[in-house]
Design an enzyme around this catalytic site. Structure first.
Site, PDB file in Angstrom:
ATOM      1  N   ARG A   1     115.205   2.040  71.878  1.00  0.00           N
ATOM      2  CA  ARG A   1     116.282   2.802  72.501  1.00  0.00           C
ATOM      3  C   ARG A   1     117.617   2.129  72.164  1.00  0.00           C
ATOM      4  O   ARG A   1     117.742   0.915  72.245  1.00  0.00           O
ATOM      5  CB  ARG A   1     116.073   2.854  74.014  1.00  0.00           C
TER       6      ARG A   1
ATOM      7  N   ARG B   1     114.183  -5.045  89.030  1.00  0.00           N
ATOM      8  CA  ARG B   1     113.792  -3.963  88.129  1.00  0.00           C
ATOM      9  C   ARG B   1     115.042  -3.489  87.407  1.00  0.00           C
ATOM     10  O   ARG B   1     116.107  -4.088  87.495  1.00  0.00           O
ATOM     11  CB  ARG B   1     113.139  -2.798  88.899  1.00  0.00           C
ATOM     12  N   LYS B   2     114.949  -2.373  86.716  1.00  0.00           N
ATOM     13  CA  LYS B   2     116.093  -1.833  85.980  1.00  0.00           C
ATOM     14  C   LYS B   2     117.220  -1.435  86.924  1.00  0.00           C
ATOM     15  O   LYS B   2     116.996  -1.133  88.102  1.00  0.00           O
ATOM     16  CB  LYS B   2     115.645  -0.614  85.171  1.00  0.00           C
TER      17      LYS B   2
ATOM     18  N   GLY C   1     105.924  13.992  81.734  1.00  0.00           N
ATOM     19  CA  GLY C   1     104.514  13.734  81.445  1.00  0.00           C
ATOM     20  C   GLY C   1     103.832  12.827  82.437  1.00  0.00           C
ATOM     21  O   GLY C   1     102.609  12.676  82.407  1.00  0.00           O
TER      22      GLY C   1
ATOM     23  N   CYS D   1     111.190  10.581  83.720  1.00  0.00           N
ATOM     24  CA  CYS D   1     112.266  10.422  82.742  1.00  0.00           C
ATOM     25  C   CYS D   1     112.928  11.755  82.396  1.00  0.00           C
ATOM     26  O   CYS D   1     114.098  11.788  82.025  1.00  0.00           O
ATOM     27  CB  CYS D   1     111.738   9.760  81.477  1.00  0.00           C
ATOM     28  N   GLY D   2     112.188  12.847  82.500  1.00  0.00           N
ATOM     29  CA  GLY D   2     112.752  14.168  82.257  1.00  0.00           C
ATOM     30  C   GLY D   2     113.466  14.758  83.453  1.00  0.00           C
ATOM     31  O   GLY D   2     113.905  15.909  83.410  1.00  0.00           O
TER      32      GLY D   2
END
Length: 543
Positions: A71, A180-181, A436, A441-442
């Site tokens: 990414r 975490r992120k 998915g 993420c979508g």
């Protein structure tokens, strides 16, 4: 001098991976990749080191056979045409020509091998681009207004603020080991195109009378996030001047670093700390670090346009326009990106802008050049006038490349959108998002219709299926409707029947809605139980 990891004092409250990070900072993996693994190959990489590859912006690609996804950070989606060409060339050389635009305005490569990384890093750095910390437990790519500097609907230009924040956090070892992120959004656009409520820290446009003078600045939200347990960000009662944005961000990330939960990976995002503390306590702890701030002023957010910009629009600069292009489910190839870069040079300001809806904008186009630009062959597929459903369909990577995803998503999303465009004539453009796995993420949580991949047992074995949720939206400011995540409908739909089922569900909406009612308002008025009854009937008819 590096900070002291005060959170490590109680080892019983640390997950296994926290001990890995204590032994080796994630940023150290970059040098190890270049000097060791790129030379010795994939088989030389220990499993615990692969987890640290995220700090280099890299994940293992399914099926874990030595290929990687990378990414690249594109902060608020703004890159130069030369940067776009560098990205296209890397994809051509090493990634089979494939480029994905993400829902966080970054770009992704696939099919990379560890031997490629040193040259890729060099090529990115030569273009002032970086994959570093695009993944990992650290401050990620900053999202926000892709129209910064040209936007007639922004309170002020946020470009310099974003660059300041990015320069401060990237490769900063004081903040490279978070629980975490950490996702940061900066936008002064009136229509919430930084998706404020779903980020860890968001800056939104506001004004306040200070010393008798109206001052433009930000309001702040903290603790947003999606995944299996989504949280809407909470408003802090503060007003932030543009020159104080970095101080506030550093304070918020410090609180997360030192007080965030590290015992369970699935319960370590900032949203859980904010939910437990509440906005008032979080503000008080923030003030202990950075000093007090003024209280909130006047919110300047007027609505939400879901970060869609398709078509031709006038810029702030007289005589110039930008053109929003549809990139179906965010996927394009090297040749297409090079052609867009050429168009940006020939007709525009030599910039390409990516959006959180996985699309692309060409900017700085003189109005008299628009007709010629719009005839460019590449704009036949990457169209500014795409059909309704394909123009509003978003998809994560899916199990084509992602090890977490249960089902394929991108091809499915395109086929469903094309099916609906062929059969339905609807003036409103419904936002349909495919994911998915539960990680989201979508961003199915904020869609009109969100579809999450699952599996269903049939006599022939397990087949792809989707769970459906409806009625998501983000906020429109203090005076408008509040944000609302999608709510699930009971009943699982086989992947091959998603198109027909959605066709019937959308037809029901079309027939029952009032003339000015959008999908979210329709769901709110009719109610989930009534729509569930209709959905159940549709599934029963499907057999």
């Amino acid at each position: 001098m590096a900070y002291e990891p005060v959170w490590s004092a109680d080892p019983e409250k640390l997950s296994k991976f926290e001990f890995v990070k204590l032994q080796k900072d994630g940023l150290d993996i970059i040098r190890t990749i270049i000097e060791k693994y790129a030379l010795e190959g994939f088989d030389s990489i220990p499993a615990e080191e692969l987890d640290l590859f995220k700090w280099a912006g890299v994940y293992q690609q399914k099926p874990r056979d030595g290929h990687f996804m990378m990414r690249v950070r594109i902060n608020t989606g703004i890159m130069t045409s030369d940067q776009a060409r560098a990205i296209a060339e890397i994809a051509r050389l090493y990634g089979r020509g494939l480029i994905d635009v993400t829902t966080r305005q970054a770009v992704q490569f696939h099919w990379l091998t560890v031997e490629n990384f040193p040259d890729i890093f060099r090529r990115l750095e030569a273009a002032s681009l970086y994959s570093y910390e695009a993944c990992g437990d650290c401050p990620r790519t900053i999202v926000g207004n892709p129209l910064a500097g040209i936007d007639k609907d922004e309170l002020f230009d946020t470009t310099a603020i974003v660059e300041q924040l990015n320069d401060f956090f990237m490769l900063n070892r004081d903040f490279s080991n978070l629980p975490r992120k950490f996702k940061l959004s900066v936008s002064a656009n009136y229509y919430n195109n930084g998706q404020a409520e779903i980020n860890d820290l968001s800056y939104t446009p506001a004004v306040k009378i200070i010393d008798g003078k109206e001052t433009a600045g930000f309001h702040v939200m903290v603790g947003g996030g999606l995944s299996a347990k989504p949280h809407l960000a909470q408003k802090l009662d503060v007003f932030v001047k543009p020159e104080e944005a970095l101080k506030v961000a550093a304070g918020v990330v410090t609180l997360f670093r030192d007080y965030g939960y590290r015992e369970k990976r699935h319960h370590s995002r900032l949203k859980f700390l904010v939910a437990d503390w509440g906005a008032e306590k979080f503000k008080e702890k923030l003030f202990e670090i950075i000093g007090e701030l003024p209280s909130r002023g006047e919110d300047k957010t007027l609505g939400w346009q879901a970060a869609y910009f398709d078509g031709v629009h006038p810029q702030r600069q007289t005589g110039l326009s930008y053109v929003g292009l549809n990139v179906p489910v965010g996927r394009l190839n090297s040749d297409e990106l090079i052609q867009l870069a050429d168009l940006a040079d020939s007709y525009g300001e030599s910039k390409i802008r990516t959006t959180m809806s996985q699309n692309i904008i060409l900017s700085g186009i003189p109005d008299d050049k628009l007709p010629e630009l719009l005839q460019a062959p590449v704009l036949q597929r990457l169209s500014p006038e795409a059909k309704n459903f394909i123009s509003r369909t978003v998809s994560c990577t899916g199990n084509e490349f992602c090890n977490l995803a249960l089902v394929e998503t991108k091809e499915r999303a395109v086929s469903v959108a094309e099916y609906l465009d062929e059969r339905l004539q609807l003036k409103e453009k419904l936002r349909i998002h495919f994911i998915g796995c539960p990680n989201g993420c979508g961003q199915k949580h904020v869609a009109d219709i969100g579809l999450q991949g699952s599996l269903i047992k049939t006599p022939e074995g397990m087949v792809d299926a989707f769970d459906i949720a409806i009625g998501g939206t983000l906020g429109t400011g203090d005076q408008g409707p509040a944000a609302q995540f999608t709510r699930p409908l009971k009943g699982r739909v086989k992947g091959e029947r998603v198109g027909p089922v959605l066709e019937q569900l959308i037809t029901y909406y079309s027939e029952q809605r009032s003339e000015t009612e959008n999908f979210h308002s329709f769901v709110e008025r009719v109610g989930i139980p009534v729509i569930q009854e209709q959905f159940t009937a549709i599934l029963a008819a499907e057999g």
